[in-house]
Write a protein that holds these residues in place. Structure first.
Motif, PDB file in Angstrom:
ATOM      1  N   ILE A  40      59.957 107.420  53.095  1.00 14.09           N
ATOM      2  CA  ILE A  40      59.495 107.928  54.378  1.00 14.09           C
ATOM      3  C   ILE A  40      58.024 108.290  54.225  1.00 14.09           C
ATOM      4  N   VAL A  41      57.183 107.837  55.149  1.00 11.19           N
ATOM      5  CA  VAL A  41      55.750 108.116  55.066  1.00 11.19           C
ATOM      6  C   VAL A  41      55.391 109.177  56.096  1.00 11.19           C
ATOM      7  N   GLU A  42      54.666 110.222  55.662  1.00 14.69           N
ATOM      8  CA  GLU A  42      54.224 111.313  56.527  1.00 14.69           C
ATOM      9  C   GLU A  42      52.706 111.358  56.529  1.00 14.69           C
ATOM     10  N   THR A  43      52.136 111.873  57.582  1.00 11.89           N
ATOM     11  CA  THR A  43      50.696 112.096  57.634  1.00 11.89           C
ATOM     12  C   THR A  43      50.440 113.570  57.860  1.00 11.89           C
ATOM     13  N   PRO A  44      49.328 114.104  57.328  1.00 11.35           N
ATOM     14  CA  PRO A  44      49.039 115.523  57.541  1.00 11.35           C
ATOM     15  C   PRO A  44      48.645 115.777  58.987  1.00 11.35           C
ATOM     16  N   THR A  45      48.814 117.005  59.432  1.00 14.09           N
ATOM     17  CA  THR A  45      48.410 117.387  60.775  1.00 14.09           C
ATOM     18  C   THR A  45      46.911 117.261  60.889  1.00 14.09           C
ATOM     19  N   GLN A  46      46.449 116.633  61.978  1.00 15.04           N
ATOM     20  CA  GLN A  46      45.020 116.449  62.207  1.00 15.04           C
ATOM     21  C   GLN A  46      44.460 117.707  62.836  1.00 15.04           C
ATOM     22  N   ASP A  47      43.370 118.219  62.280  1.00 12.02           N
ATOM     23  CA  ASP A  47      42.717 119.409  62.855  1.00 12.02           C
ATOM     24  C   ASP A  47      41.810 119.040  63.997  1.00 12.02           C
ATOM     25  N   GLU A  99      56.628 100.750  65.664  1.00 11.68           N
ATOM     26  CA  GLU A  99      56.429 101.917  66.526  1.00 11.68           C
ATOM     27  C   GLU A  99      56.052 103.143  65.686  1.00 11.68           C
ATOM     28  N   ALA A 100      56.727 103.364  64.551  1.00 12.93           N
ATOM     29  CA  ALA A 100      56.415 104.496  63.673  1.00 12.93           C
ATOM     30  C   ALA A 100      55.007 104.378  63.103  1.00 12.93           C
ATOM     31  N   VAL A 101      54.617 103.155  62.733  1.00 11.12           N
ATOM     32  CA  VAL A 101      53.262 102.937  62.209  1.00 11.12           C
ATOM     33  C   VAL A 101      52.227 103.354  63.255  1.00 11.12           C
ATOM     34  N   ARG A 102      52.452 102.929  64.504  1.00 13.90           N
ATOM     35  CA  ARG A 102      51.526 103.301  65.585  1.00 13.90           C
ATOM     36  C   ARG A 102      51.522 104.812  65.812  1.00 13.90           C
ATOM     37  N   GLU A 103      52.714 105.435  65.863  1.00 11.25           N
ATOM     38  CA  GLU A 103      52.806 106.871  66.113  1.00 11.25           C
ATOM     39  C   GLU A 103      52.131 107.694  65.021  1.00 11.25           C
ATOM     40  N   LEU A 104      52.237 107.245  63.769  1.00 12.45           N
ATOM     41  CA  LEU A 104      51.622 107.955  62.648  1.00 12.45           C
ATOM     42  C   LEU A 104      50.143 107.608  62.473  1.00 12.45           C
ATOM     43  N   GLY A 105      49.689 106.570  63.167  1.00 16.57           N
ATOM     44  CA  GLY A 105      48.298 106.152  63.043  1.00 16.57           C
ATOM     45  C   GLY A 105      47.984 105.585  61.672  1.00 16.57           C
ATOM     46  N   LEU A 106      48.970 104.899  61.080  1.00 14.98           N
ATOM     47  CA  LEU A 106      48.774 104.355  59.734  1.00 14.98           C
ATOM     48  C   LEU A 106      47.910 103.102  59.783  1.00 14.98           C
ATOM     49  N   GLU A 107      46.874 103.102  58.960  1.00 12.16           N
ATOM     50  CA  GLU A 107      45.984 101.952  58.810  1.00 12.16           C
ATOM     51  C   GLU A 107      45.347 102.064  57.432  1.00 12.16           C
ATOM     52  N   PRO A 108      44.836 100.958  56.890  1.00 10.94           N
ATOM     53  CA  PRO A 108      44.209 101.034  55.574  1.00 10.94           C
ATOM     54  C   PRO A 108      43.135 102.120  55.543  1.00 10.94           C
ATOM     55  N   GLY A 109      43.223 102.957  54.506  1.00  8.69           N
ATOM     56  CA  GLY A 109      42.302 104.072  54.350  1.00  8.69           C
ATOM     57  C   GLY A 109      42.850 105.389  54.845  1.00  8.69           C
ATOM     58  N   SER A 110      43.994 105.378  55.549  1.00  7.85           N
ATOM     59  CA  SER A 110      44.604 106.609  56.057  1.00  7.85           C
ATOM     60  C   SER A 110      45.243 107.404  54.919  1.00  7.85           C
ATOM     61  N   LEU A 111      45.147 108.716  55.022  1.00  8.49           N
ATOM     62  CA  LEU A 111      45.834 109.618  54.102  1.00  8.49           C
ATOM     63  C   LEU A 111      47.284 109.731  54.543  1.00  8.49           C
ATOM     64  N   ALA A 112      48.219 109.634  53.595  1.00 12.46           N
ATOM     65  CA  ALA A 112      49.641 109.723  53.925  1.00 12.46           C
ATOM     66  C   ALA A 112      50.417 110.229  52.711  1.00 12.46           C
ATOM     67  N   LEU A 157      46.740 106.959  49.658  1.00 13.92           N
ATOM     68  CA  LEU A 157      45.989 106.291  50.711  1.00 13.92           C
ATOM     69  C   LEU A 157      46.657 104.970  51.060  1.00 13.92           C
ATOM     70  N   VAL A 158      46.735 104.700  52.347  1.00 12.42           N
ATOM     71  CA  VAL A 158      47.289 103.430  52.807  1.00 12.42           C
ATOM     72  C   VAL A 158      46.307 102.324  52.423  1.00 12.42           C
ATOM     73  N   THR A 159      46.813 101.274  51.778  1.00 10.30           N
ATOM     74  CA  THR A 159      45.959 100.162  51.354  1.00 10.30           C
ATOM     75  C   THR A 159      46.195  98.902  52.181  1.00 10.30           C
ATOM     76  N   ARG A 160      47.376  98.811  52.825  1.00  9.93           N
ATOM     77  CA  ARG A 160      47.684  97.608  53.594  1.00  9.93           C
ATOM     78  C   ARG A 160      48.803  97.905  54.590  1.00  9.93           C
ATOM     79  N   VAL A 161      48.714  97.316  55.771  1.00 11.08           N
ATOM     80  CA  VAL A 161      49.773  97.407  56.775  1.00 11.08           C
ATOM     81  C   VAL A 161      49.984  96.004  57.344  1.00 11.08           C
ATOM     82  N   ASP A 162      51.181  95.468  57.174  1.00  8.98           N
ATOM     83  CA  ASP A 162      51.548  94.167  57.747  1.00  8.98           C
ATOM     84  C   ASP A 162      52.606  94.428  58.814  1.00  8.98           C
ATOM     85  N   SER A 163      52.292  94.107  60.059  1.00 17.60           N
ATOM     86  CA  SER A 163      53.204  94.410  61.163  1.00 17.60           C
ATOM     87  C   SER A 163      53.542  93.164  61.967  1.00 17.60           C
ATOM     88  N   ASP A 164      54.795  93.142  62.459  1.00 17.19           N
ATOM     89  CA  ASP A 164      55.131  92.192  63.502  1.00 17.19           C
ATOM     90  C   ASP A 164      55.556  93.033  64.705  1.00 17.19           C
TER      91      ASP A 164
END
Length: 133
Positions: free
Chosen positions: A126-133, A103-116, A74-81
């Motif tokens: 490399i961080v991957e996210t599962p396909t959303q149903d 850009e990759a963070v936005r495309e993957l929808g990564l935020e605290p609490g996300s499954l990855a 699970l994503v616990t923190r995202v620090d972006s510039d």
């Protein structure tokens, strides 16, 4: 935000379903009811709880290793510039950190609490996210 069923939360925490139910019943782990009135755990709540439980065991060997691993967590923190981001994950008892484009963070929808999934190959994560149903 991801909502995880108790059985799935148990997998991430490395405990039994009954243990998670006891934590929920005791108020140690907060839950919500989904549209079917099942208890679910918010991904961010579970990420924070997993961090509080993490207690990595030190490696007692003094040998060099090469690792090719995938860590589900699970994503616990995202620090972006504007250009780059640092993404932290809790994968069982392990904290995994990846540097990637914002850009990759936005495309993957990564935020605290996300499954990855963190894929580790040499010094690259490399961080991957599962396909959303």
């Amino acid at each position: 935000m991801a909502k995880l069923r108790i059985k799935d939360a148990a997998v991430f925490l490395g405990v039994s379903d009954d243990t998670v139910r006891r934590w929920v019943d005791a108020g140690t782990l907060q839950y919500e009811l989904d549209d079917r009135h099942r208890k679910v755990i918010d991904g961010l709540e579970l990420a924070r709880f997993a961090q509080s439980l993490s207690n990595p065991v030190p490696d007692p060997s003094d040998i060099e290793r090469s690792a090719r691993n995938r860590f589900v967590g699970l994503v616990t923190r995202v620090d972006s510039d504007k250009v780059m981001s640092q993404v932290e994950m809790q994968c069982g008892p392990f904290r995994v950190v990846s540097l990637m484009s914002t850009e990759a963070v936005r495309e993957l929808g990564l935020e605290p609490g996300s499954l990855a999934v963190a894929v580790v190959k040499a010094t690259t994560v490399i961080v991957e996210t599962p396909t959303q149903d």
